[in-house]
Motif scaffolding. Structure first.
Motif, mmCIF file in Angstrom:
data_model
loop_
_atom_site.group_PDB
_atom_site.id
_atom_site.type_symbol
_atom_site.label_atom_id
_atom_site.label_comp_id
_atom_site.label_asym_id
_atom_site.label_seq_id
_atom_site.Cartn_x
_atom_site.Cartn_y
_atom_site.Cartn_z
ATOM 1 N N ILE A 1 0.855 -1.179 0.000
ATOM 2 C CA ILE A 1 0.000 0.000 0.000
ATOM 3 C C ILE A 1 0.895 1.235 0.000
ATOM 4 O O ILE A 1 1.712 1.414 0.908
ATOM 5 N N LEU A 2 0.734 2.081 -0.992
ATOM 6 C CA LEU A 2 1.533 3.295 -1.074
ATOM 7 C C LEU A 2 0.886 4.457 -0.328
ATOM 8 O O LEU A 2 1.585 5.296 0.244
ATOM 9 N N VAL A 3 -0.441 4.494 -0.359
ATOM 10 C CA VAL A 3 -1.173 5.606 0.252
ATOM 11 C C VAL A 3 -2.359 5.066 1.037
ATOM 12 O O VAL A 3 -3.119 4.237 0.528
ATOM 13 N N TYR A 4 -2.500 5.510 2.267
ATOM 14 C CA TYR A 4 -3.700 5.285 3.069
ATOM 15 C C TYR A 4 -4.003 6.613 3.725
ATOM 16 O O TYR A 4 -3.316 7.016 4.670
ATOM 17 N N GLU A 5 -4.983 7.319 3.187
ATOM 18 C CA GLU A 5 -5.165 8.688 3.624
ATOM 19 C C GLU A 5 -6.618 9.021 3.921
ATOM 20 O O GLU A 5 -7.549 8.399 3.415
ATOM 21 N N ARG A 6 -6.729 10.023 4.767
ATOM 22 C CA ARG A 6 -8.014 10.616 5.120
ATOM 23 C C ARG A 6 -7.799 12.124 5.197
ATOM 24 O O ARG A 6 -6.775 12.574 5.727
ATOM 25 N N ASP A 7 -8.722 12.889 4.653
ATOM 26 C CA ASP A 7 -8.598 14.347 4.627
ATOM 27 C C ASP A 7 -7.297 14.778 3.954
ATOM 28 O O ASP A 7 -6.669 15.769 4.345
ATOM 29 N N VAL B 1 -1.127 8.541 6.097
ATOM 30 C CA VAL B 1 -0.551 8.132 7.374
ATOM 31 C C VAL B 1 0.727 7.318 7.185
ATOM 32 O O VAL B 1 1.507 7.148 8.124
ATOM 33 N N LEU B 2 0.966 6.837 5.961
ATOM 34 C CA LEU B 2 2.117 5.991 5.680
ATOM 35 C C LEU B 2 3.329 6.820 5.270
ATOM 36 O O LEU B 2 3.205 7.827 4.559
ATOM 37 N N TYR B 3 4.503 6.357 5.707
ATOM 38 C CA TYR B 3 5.747 6.994 5.276
ATOM 39 C C TYR B 3 6.103 6.471 3.884
ATOM 40 O O TYR B 3 6.464 5.307 3.727
ATOM 41 N N LEU B 4 5.958 7.318 2.890
ATOM 42 C CA LEU B 4 6.275 6.971 1.503
ATOM 43 C C LEU B 4 7.433 7.838 1.055
ATOM 44 O O LEU B 4 7.287 9.048 0.862
ATOM 45 N N LYS B 5 8.573 7.224 0.892
ATOM 46 C CA LYS B 5 9.737 7.995 0.465
ATOM 47 C C LYS B 5 9.798 8.022 -1.072
ATOM 48 O O LYS B 5 9.068 7.310 -1.761
ATOM 49 N N ASP B 6 10.685 8.858 -1.593
ATOM 50 C CA ASP B 6 10.890 8.935 -3.031
ATOM 51 C C ASP B 6 11.674 7.707 -3.480
ATOM 52 O O ASP B 6 12.828 7.525 -3.104
ATOM 53 N N GLU B 7 11.035 6.848 -4.262
ATOM 54 C CA GLU B 7 11.684 5.629 -4.736
ATOM 55 C C GLU B 7 11.968 5.682 -6.237
ATOM 56 O O GLU B 7 12.209 4.662 -6.865
ATOM 57 N N SER B 8 11.951 6.889 -6.814
ATOM 58 C CA SER B 8 12.123 6.999 -8.260
ATOM 59 C C SER B 8 13.498 6.524 -8.723
ATOM 60 O O SER B 8 13.659 6.075 -9.855
ATOM 61 N N THR C 1 4.295 -2.392 8.252
ATOM 62 C CA THR C 1 3.811 -1.084 7.831
ATOM 63 C C THR C 1 4.668 0.052 8.380
ATOM 64 O O THR C 1 4.870 0.165 9.586
ATOM 65 N N PHE C 2 5.122 0.926 7.487
ATOM 66 C CA PHE C 2 5.831 2.141 7.880
ATOM 67 C C PHE C 2 4.824 3.287 8.020
ATOM 68 O O PHE C 2 4.329 3.817 7.024
ATOM 69 N N ALA C 3 4.510 3.683 9.261
ATOM 70 C CA ALA C 3 3.717 4.884 9.504
ATOM 71 C C ALA C 3 4.660 6.067 9.697
ATOM 72 O O ALA C 3 5.835 5.895 10.032
ATOM 73 N N ASN C 4 4.144 7.267 9.488
ATOM 74 C CA ASN C 4 4.978 8.463 9.636
ATOM 75 C C ASN C 4 5.547 8.565 11.049
ATOM 76 O O ASN C 4 4.866 8.280 12.037
ATOM 77 N N HIS C 5 6.779 8.990 11.138
ATOM 78 C CA HIS C 5 7.516 9.062 12.404
ATOM 79 C C HIS C 5 6.911 10.104 13.345
ATOM 80 O O HIS C 5 6.246 11.039 12.928
ATOM 81 N N GLY C 6 7.130 9.900 14.648
ATOM 82 C CA GLY C 6 6.806 10.914 15.636
ATOM 83 C C GLY C 6 5.541 10.679 16.427
ATOM 84 O O GLY C 6 5.215 11.468 17.312
#
Length: 346
Positions: free
Chosen positions: A70-76, A80-87, A183-188
């Motif tokens: 899953i690349l994106v799991y979002e609300r509003d 919530v997931l940490y998605l880094k630049d993998e280009s 799952t990598f969630a955003n840090h903090g």
């Protein structure tokens, strides 16, 4: 051939050609094209033709280009997931540069499972199988003989995302395996784990793995609070990897972006869990400078699969609006009340 029959043959040819062309256009549909109710193709960074699941509350984007994740799991509008630049991702890179990010899944147990690149970073086959529902399927993994399917279904109205992983042994020998979420969630954020001191086998309700070779069964860390029968992880501990024998079957992550990320998963006292300390939930919370993510990892029971035998495990996710407390102290009892009210499994 008279004109009637000639006209009939031409009509049939045109009809068949039209069907083939329409089918081909569906197979290569550009981003933004709807494939089913709540399913469309979108581009995310360098990944073209990702599968988006959407309702009025939440949005999910699946990545099949490098692992079934899953690349994106979002609300509003907040992922919530940490998605880094993998280009510029390099498959030969080492250490953190090789990490795939966001909503990863795997096959465990961690210290026993041997699996190759096909499952972790290979190209998976996507298939729309219903409203807001997509299945991603791996190739057969050469190292383990396992093939994995993951079905992702977004609820019609809420943020509930149901993920079912099915593992099939396509090899010629028995294989031990289990579900492993990574799952990598955003840090903090703050992790909340409900426990049961009357049933836990861990004196402090958790264990700590300092170096990948040893396990501390009586750890103490200022970043980890015990509040009644809850563990509250306020930030990165001294050693990032933790294990818990959760009997309640849920874990929550309160983000600083004012969201509560909840996972529910089935647990069993009779099941055999394959991690070295027998835990069924792991948290990996490194320093932000190393990886800016907190890894939330429900783990399923270990099962031995005979050739051609399959096993499935289901986890449910929710993403709820909830303000991060001004003093930074999350009340786990209040979180539990939200989970029991808004995160109900059928």
């Amino acid at each position: 051939m008279n004109s009637y029959w000639l006209s009939l043959v031409v009509a049939v040819i045109l009809l068949v050609t039209s069907d083939v062309t329409a089918s081909a256009q569906t197979d290569i549909a550009p981003a933004g094209v709807s494939l089913a109710d709540g399913v469309a193709l979108v581009d995310v960074d360098s990944y073209e033709g990702c599968y988006e699941l959407r309702n009025e509350t939440a949005r999910v984007v699946l990545g099949h280009h490098r692992g079934g994740r899953i690349l994106v799991y979002e609300r509003d509008g907040k992922n919530v997931l940490y998605l880094k630049d993998e280009s510029n991702w390099d498959p030969n890179a080492k250490g953190i540069e090789k990490h795939l990010s966001a909503g990863r899944f795997d096959v465990g147990p961690e210290q026993l499972q041997v699996r190759g690149a096909e499952l972790w970073e290979g190209v998976w086959k996507p298939e729309v199988i219903g409203s807001r529902t997509v299945k991603l399927s791996s190739e057969v993994d050469a190292a383990s003989g396992l093939q994995v399917e993951r079905v992702f279904r977004l609820d019609e109205t809420t943020s509930r995302l149901t993920i079912t992983q099915t593992v099939t042994n396509r090899g010629t020998r028995p294989v031990r395996q289990c579900f492993w979420s990574r799952t990598f969630a955003n840090h903090g954020g703050v992790v909340i784990v409900p426990c049961d001191s009357n049933r836990s086998l861990m004196p402090n309700l958790y264990c700590m793995c300092p170096n990948g070779k040893t396990i501390n069964f009586r750890p103490e860390d200022p970043a980890i609070r015990r509040v009644d029968d809850f563990l509250v992880i306020d930030g990165p501990p001294e050693h990032a990897k933790l294990g818990m024998d959760s009997v309640r079957g849920w874990v929550a992550y309160q983000t600083r972006q004012n969201q509560l990320f909840v996972k529910r998963f089935p647990v069993s006292n009779l099941a055999e869990y394959g991690e070295l300390a027998g835990y069924n939930l792991s948290i990996w919370y490194p320093q932000k400078a190393f990886v800016p993510a907190c890894e939330v990892e429900p783990i399923g029971p270990m099962k031995k699969l005979q050739p051609n035998e399959s096993d499935s495990f289901t986890v449910d996710w929710w993403l709820l609006p909830r303000a991060f407390p001004e003093d930074g102290k999350v009340d786990p009892a209040q979180v539990e009340a939200v989970v029991e009210r808004d995160c109900v499994v059928d």
